[in-house]
Design a protein around this motif. Structure first.
Motif, PDB file in Angstrom:
ATOM      1  N   ASN A  95     -17.515   9.430 -33.621  1.00 51.56           N
ATOM      2  CA  ASN A  95     -18.324   8.300 -34.096  1.00 51.56           C
ATOM      3  C   ASN A  95     -19.785   8.700 -34.263  1.00 51.56           C
ATOM      4  O   ASN A  95     -20.442   8.332 -35.241  1.00 51.56           O
ATOM      5  CB  ASN A  95     -18.220   7.120 -33.127  1.00 51.56           C
ATOM      6  CG  ASN A  95     -16.941   6.320 -33.316  1.00 51.56           C
ATOM      7  OD1 ASN A  95     -16.368   6.289 -34.405  1.00 51.56           O
ATOM      8  ND2 ASN A  95     -16.488   5.674 -32.261  1.00 51.56           N
ATOM      9  N   GLN A 147     -26.870  13.402 -23.177  1.00 52.05           N
ATOM     10  CA  GLN A 147     -25.451  13.124 -22.970  1.00 52.05           C
ATOM     11  C   GLN A 147     -24.632  14.412 -22.871  1.00 52.05           C
ATOM     12  O   GLN A 147     -23.709  14.511 -22.063  1.00 52.05           O
ATOM     13  CB  GLN A 147     -24.913  12.267 -24.118  1.00 52.05           C
ATOM     14  CG  GLN A 147     -25.521  10.882 -24.224  1.00 52.05           C
ATOM     15  CD  GLN A 147     -24.991   9.925 -23.176  1.00 52.05           C
ATOM     16  OE1 GLN A 147     -23.911  10.146 -22.620  1.00 52.05           O
ATOM     17  NE2 GLN A 147     -25.714   8.858 -22.908  1.00 52.05           N
ATOM     18  N   LYS A 157     -11.037  10.051 -37.781  1.00 57.33           N
ATOM     19  CA  LYS A 157     -11.195   8.942 -36.847  1.00 57.33           C
ATOM     20  C   LYS A 157     -10.003   7.991 -36.923  1.00 57.33           C
ATOM     21  O   LYS A 157      -9.494   7.523 -35.893  1.00 57.33           O
ATOM     22  CB  LYS A 157     -12.489   8.184 -37.146  1.00 57.33           C
ATOM     23  CG  LYS A 157     -12.687   6.961 -36.256  1.00 57.33           C
ATOM     24  CD  LYS A 157     -13.934   6.185 -36.642  1.00 57.33           C
ATOM     25  CE  LYS A 157     -14.049   4.904 -35.815  1.00 57.33           C
ATOM     26  NZ  LYS A 157     -15.274   4.134 -36.139  1.00 57.33           N
ATOM     27  N   ASP A 208     -24.874   0.394 -28.046  1.00 62.27           N
ATOM     28  CA  ASP A 208     -23.479   0.513 -28.475  1.00 62.27           C
ATOM     29  C   ASP A 208     -23.085   1.946 -28.792  1.00 62.27           C
ATOM     30  O   ASP A 208     -22.051   2.188 -29.426  1.00 62.27           O
ATOM     31  CB  ASP A 208     -23.243  -0.379 -29.698  1.00 62.27           C
ATOM     32  CG  ASP A 208     -23.508  -1.850 -29.404  1.00 62.27           C
ATOM     33  OD1 ASP A 208     -23.055  -2.324 -28.338  1.00 62.27           O
ATOM     34  OD2 ASP A 208     -24.164  -2.512 -30.230  1.00 62.27           O
ATOM     35  N   MET A 209     -23.905   2.901 -28.362  1.00 58.25           N
ATOM     36  CA  MET A 209     -23.684   4.330 -28.605  1.00 58.25           C
ATOM     37  C   MET A 209     -23.688   4.678 -30.092  1.00 58.25           C
ATOM     38  O   MET A 209     -23.077   5.658 -30.517  1.00 58.25           O
ATOM     39  CB  MET A 209     -22.376   4.804 -27.949  1.00 58.25           C
ATOM     40  CG  MET A 209     -22.377   4.699 -26.433  1.00 58.25           C
ATOM     41  SD  MET A 209     -23.696   5.684 -25.640  1.00 58.25           S
ATOM     42  CE  MET A 209     -23.080   7.346 -25.874  1.00 58.25           C
ATOM     43  N   GLU A 258     -12.080  10.324 -18.875  1.00 55.70           N
ATOM     44  CA  GLU A 258     -12.217   8.909 -19.160  1.00 55.70           C
ATOM     45  C   GLU A 258     -12.536   8.181 -17.868  1.00 55.70           C
ATOM     46  O   GLU A 258     -12.071   8.566 -16.797  1.00 55.70           O
ATOM     47  CB  GLU A 258     -10.930   8.333 -19.768  1.00 55.70           C
ATOM     48  CG  GLU A 258     -10.605   8.901 -21.146  1.00 55.70           C
ATOM     49  CD  GLU A 258      -9.321   8.329 -21.702  1.00 55.70           C
ATOM     50  OE1 GLU A 258      -8.643   7.585 -20.959  1.00 55.70           O
ATOM     51  OE2 GLU A 258      -8.985   8.624 -22.857  1.00 55.70           O
ATOM     52  N   GLN A 314     -15.726   9.007 -29.274  1.00 57.42           N
ATOM     53  CA  GLN A 314     -17.163   8.727 -29.226  1.00 57.42           C
ATOM     54  C   GLN A 314     -17.961   9.827 -29.933  1.00 57.42           C
ATOM     55  O   GLN A 314     -18.900   9.548 -30.682  1.00 57.42           O
ATOM     56  CB  GLN A 314     -17.641   8.602 -27.773  1.00 57.42           C
ATOM     57  CG  GLN A 314     -17.214   7.309 -27.091  1.00 57.42           C
ATOM     58  CD  GLN A 314     -17.608   7.297 -25.630  1.00 57.42           C
ATOM     59  OE1 GLN A 314     -17.372   8.255 -24.888  1.00 57.42           O
ATOM     60  NE2 GLN A 314     -18.224   6.211 -25.187  1.00 57.42           N
ATOM     61  N   ARG A 315     -17.553  11.061 -29.724  1.00 61.56           N
ATOM     62  CA  ARG A 315     -18.257  12.172 -30.363  1.00 61.56           C
ATOM     63  C   ARG A 315     -18.067  12.150 -31.874  1.00 61.56           C
ATOM     64  O   ARG A 315     -19.006  12.443 -32.624  1.00 61.56           O
ATOM     65  CB  ARG A 315     -17.789  13.510 -29.757  1.00 61.56           C
ATOM     66  CG  ARG A 315     -18.177  13.631 -28.295  1.00 61.56           C
ATOM     67  CD  ARG A 315     -17.694  14.926 -27.661  1.00 61.56           C
ATOM     68  NE  ARG A 315     -17.599  14.749 -26.210  1.00 61.56           N
ATOM     69  CZ  ARG A 315     -17.978  15.630 -25.305  1.00 61.56           C
ATOM     70  NH1 ARG A 315     -18.498  16.781 -25.675  1.00 61.56           N
ATOM     71  NH2 ARG A 315     -17.855  15.379 -24.012  1.00 61.56           N
ATOM     72  N   LEU A 356     -18.616  11.701 -22.739  1.00 60.57           N
ATOM     73  CA  LEU A 356     -18.293  11.259 -24.093  1.00 60.57           C
ATOM     74  C   LEU A 356     -16.903  11.774 -24.463  1.00 60.57           C
ATOM     75  O   LEU A 356     -16.638  12.968 -24.425  1.00 60.57           O
ATOM     76  CB  LEU A 356     -19.310  11.817 -25.093  1.00 60.57           C
ATOM     77  CG  LEU A 356     -20.756  11.311 -25.003  1.00 60.57           C
ATOM     78  CD1 LEU A 356     -21.627  12.093 -25.990  1.00 60.57           C
ATOM     79  CD2 LEU A 356     -20.825   9.827 -25.301  1.00 60.57           C
ATOM     80  N   ASN A 357     -16.009  10.856 -24.815  1.00 58.65           N
ATOM     81  CA  ASN A 357     -14.676  11.299 -25.224  1.00 58.65           C
ATOM     82  C   ASN A 357     -14.681  11.723 -26.691  1.00 58.65           C
ATOM     83  O   ASN A 357     -15.700  11.619 -27.387  1.00 58.65           O
ATOM     84  CB  ASN A 357     -13.625  10.223 -24.939  1.00 58.65           C
ATOM     85  CG  ASN A 357     -13.889   8.926 -25.698  1.00 58.65           C
ATOM     86  OD1 ASN A 357     -14.331   8.936 -26.860  1.00 58.65           O
ATOM     87  ND2 ASN A 357     -13.617   7.799 -25.053  1.00 58.65           N
TER      88      ASN A 357
END
Length: 320
Positions: A120, A100, A313, A155-156, A259, A117-118, A113-114
């Motif tokens: 998470n 990725q 987050k 689901d990443m 995005e 996401q990173r 990856l935004n």
């Protein structure tokens, strides 16, 4: 299925029955066919008998949503009559974090990856390390944390894999080893291994924290710790430290701003970033720096890391 395997070893090793009767037996031929001849696309890692035993020992009694799940194991012989042993993991459709962050030329579109996401993914990895270090019956050091060993599901959600170098620790309060199963002298991967290991210091949970810090900095800058930019006294840690806070936008991986919009076109959203989001980015960088401090005693505790990432987050979610 994802695969970690061993071959050409005549040494006795941990019995596959270690994992209990619930694991379905599978032959070498079945594995060969199911993985397209052990294609590299399906291979997590390979090694000697000691690393295989270390992985069996590390994985047989641990369960966590952010660790790879073993589907089965194989103890057989290959088509040439060599001993063959393998662990078969649950398949992860989104590949590795390495893929990725650093996709091959024909797959650049994957690099999207935004920031959320990173973060998470970072939280997932931190949660797994917190479990391994502090909540297992016998604490476990992974010893080889890096992007290629972090797999992403549908689901990443991130899962740590490849425990071939893992070490089990005693509970005496000292970082003494209960096992010396993996290859002597191997203490991780260049760029991710803690600096004290190069000076002969014993392995410790602080070493995993260092690797996590480097991983976090790589996730945010898009630069490997072995990037050709880094030479002499400049490394990934110092590169980030020198840039914070005022030059953070100059070192961040610009694909973090991308995005997927309508018609799956990638659009830049850099101009839409708020000061609050930039502040969150700086906070995550600071965690990476605190984890990758030169001295082990200066590194952030993994429990605090997980809590602070969760707090960041929440801030980002409010900014969105």
């Amino acid at each position: 299925m994802a695969l970690s395997w061993l071959k050409k070893s005549k040494k006795k090793s941990l019995s596959i029955s270690t994992f209990g009767p619930s694991y379905q037996k599978i032959s070498y031929k079945e594995l060969h066919n199911a993985t397209n001849g052990f294609s590299l696309e399906n291979l997590i890692g390979s090694g000697a008998s000691k690393s295989f035993i270390a992985e069996c020992e590390a994985l047989r009694n641990i369960r966590h949503r952010n660790l790879v799940k073993i589907l089965t194991a194989c103890s057989s012989i290959d088509f040439k009559g060599n001993d063959f042993k393998a662990l078969v993991y649950e398949f992860m459709p989104n590949g590795s974090l390495e893929m990725q962050l650093h996709p091959e030329d024909g797959l650049k579109q994957l690099r999207s990856l935004n920031l959320l996401q990173r973060i998470n993914i970072a939280i997932d990895v931190a949660s797994a390390l917190l479990y391994l270090h502090h909540h297992c019956q016998t604490p476990i050091i992974h010893c080889d944390l890096k992007p290629s060993n972090i797999l992403l599901d549908d689901d990443m959600i991130a899962h740590i894999s490849d425990f071939g170098l893992a070490k089990l620790l005693s509970k005496s309060g000292k970082e003494a080893f209960l096992n010396q199963l993996s290859s002597a002298g191997i203490k991780g991967t260049v760029g991710y291994a803690a600096p004290e290991y190069g000076m002969g210091s014993p392995l410790s949970t602080n070493g995993d924290v260092y690797s996590f810090g480097i991983l976090l900095l790589e996730m945010l800058t898009g630069r490997r710790p072995t990037d050709k930019l880094f030479k002499d006294d400049l490394n990934l840690h110092n590169f980030v430290k020198l840039a914070l806070p005022g030059q953070v936008m100059e070192i961040v991986d610009h694909s973090i701003f991308n995005e997927v919009g309508e018609n799956d076109n990638t659009v830049s959203s850099w101009s839409d970033w708020t000061s609050g989001q930039t502040e969150c980015l700086i906070l995550v960088f600071q965690i990476g720096l605190a984890c990758s401090a030169q001295s082990p005693i200066d590194r952030m505790d993994m429990n605090r890391v997980a809590l602070e990432l969760l707090s960041i987050k929440r801030k980002i979610s409010l900014e969105a």
